[in-house]
Scaffold this active site. Structure first.
Site, PDB file in Angstrom:
ATOM      1  CB  CYS A  19      33.967  37.037  -5.742  1.00  0.00           C
ATOM      2  SG  CYS A  19      34.270  38.593  -6.726  1.00  0.00           S
ATOM      3  CB  CYS A  63      27.390  40.327  -9.065  1.00  0.00           C
ATOM      4  SG  CYS A  63      28.023  41.340  -7.747  1.00  0.00           S
TER       5      CYS A  63
END
Ligand code: DGL
Length: 256
Positions: A186, A76
């Site tokens: 992302c 992440c």
């Protein structure tokens, strides 16, 4: 005592890190992976740095309590930006690898080029990203592209839905013909590459940090002589505790 059959824990705010897990499985098929998705608290990218850090630590503590771990992959970009230094300090016995936007790769491939970086608001405003930006903004022209709402659509299993295409068109149309490469900063975004290519054209180079993160994890395990002899497997946990999110997770792992 850490052993080679201990788990590689892979953590994300939700299902996005599965795009990294795919690369990890490809390079490290004999490993036991424990994937922890915190979908109950996603998106992280709109929260404060303190909130993201607290949620990340709560999840990682839960992983430590329930599983023997040899490596933690923070799959992440947002959690990496907010907490990687603190995680390394708190868990010195583990190999800790974080993901960051693949700006170096973009600058290497396109010296003097025009590069877009799509990422969450937290990633784009963190000091860690500023450092990265300043390492490369003399060698290429970098455009920050926030994409609010996109993570929520991927979490809802709507990666291929018309509303996702509509949102991406709104965000990306101003960049049509204006970029050499787009960095997907992302881990949720590699699931919408088909739509991005439809909008920006098939010639645009899309880069993400998943492969580099998997290679770095493998390198660190080799170095520590902690590669598993097999067999490999994936164990799942998602904080939503809903069978639908687990079904979506396995589906995303198999997606090409
Ligand atoms: N998948 C995460 C990342 O790579 C963030 C998604 C979110 O906003 O929760 O940044």
């Amino acid at each position: 005592m850490i052993g080679n059959r201990d788990y590689i824990a892979v953590f994300d705010s939700g299902v996005g890190g599965i795009s990294v897990l795919r690369q990890l499985r490809r390079l490290l098929p004999n490993e036991r992976f424990f994937y922890f998705g915190d979908s109950a608290n996603a998106p992280y990218g709109t929260k404060s740095t303190q909130q993201v850090r607290a949620l990340t630590f709560a999840a990682v503590e839960e992983i430590r309590r329930t599983h023997p771990v040899k490596a933690l992959v923070v799959a992440c970009n947002t959690a990496t930006a907010a907490a990687i230094a603190q995680l390394r300090e708190a868990y010195p016995e583990w190999i800790v690898v974080g993901i960051e936007p693949a700006l170096k790769m973009a600058a290497d491939y396109f010296p003097g080029g025009r590069v877009g970086v799509m990422a969450t608001a937290v990633t784009l405003r963190e000091e860690k990203f500023d450092h990265l930006l300043h390492r490369f903004d003399h060698s290429c022209q970098i455009h920050k592209i926030p994409a609010p709402g996109l993570v929520e659509l991927v979490e809802a299993g709507k990666a291929d839905a018309p509303e996702t295409e509509a949102l991406l068109r709104e965000i990306l149309t101003p960049y049509a013909g204006a970029l050499d490469a787009l960095v997907l900063g992302c881990t949720h975004y590699p699931f919408v590459t088909g739509t991005i290519r439809r909008i920006l054209g098939p010639q645009l180079v899309l880069l993400d940090g998943g492969d580099g993160t998997a290679r770095e994890t493998k390198r660190r395990l080799e170095e520590a002589q902690l590669l598993s002899p097999g067999p490999g497997m994936v164990e799942w946990y998602n904080s939503l505790e809903d069978p639908q999110i687990l079904a979506l997770s396995s589906q995303l792992l198999e997606r090409k």
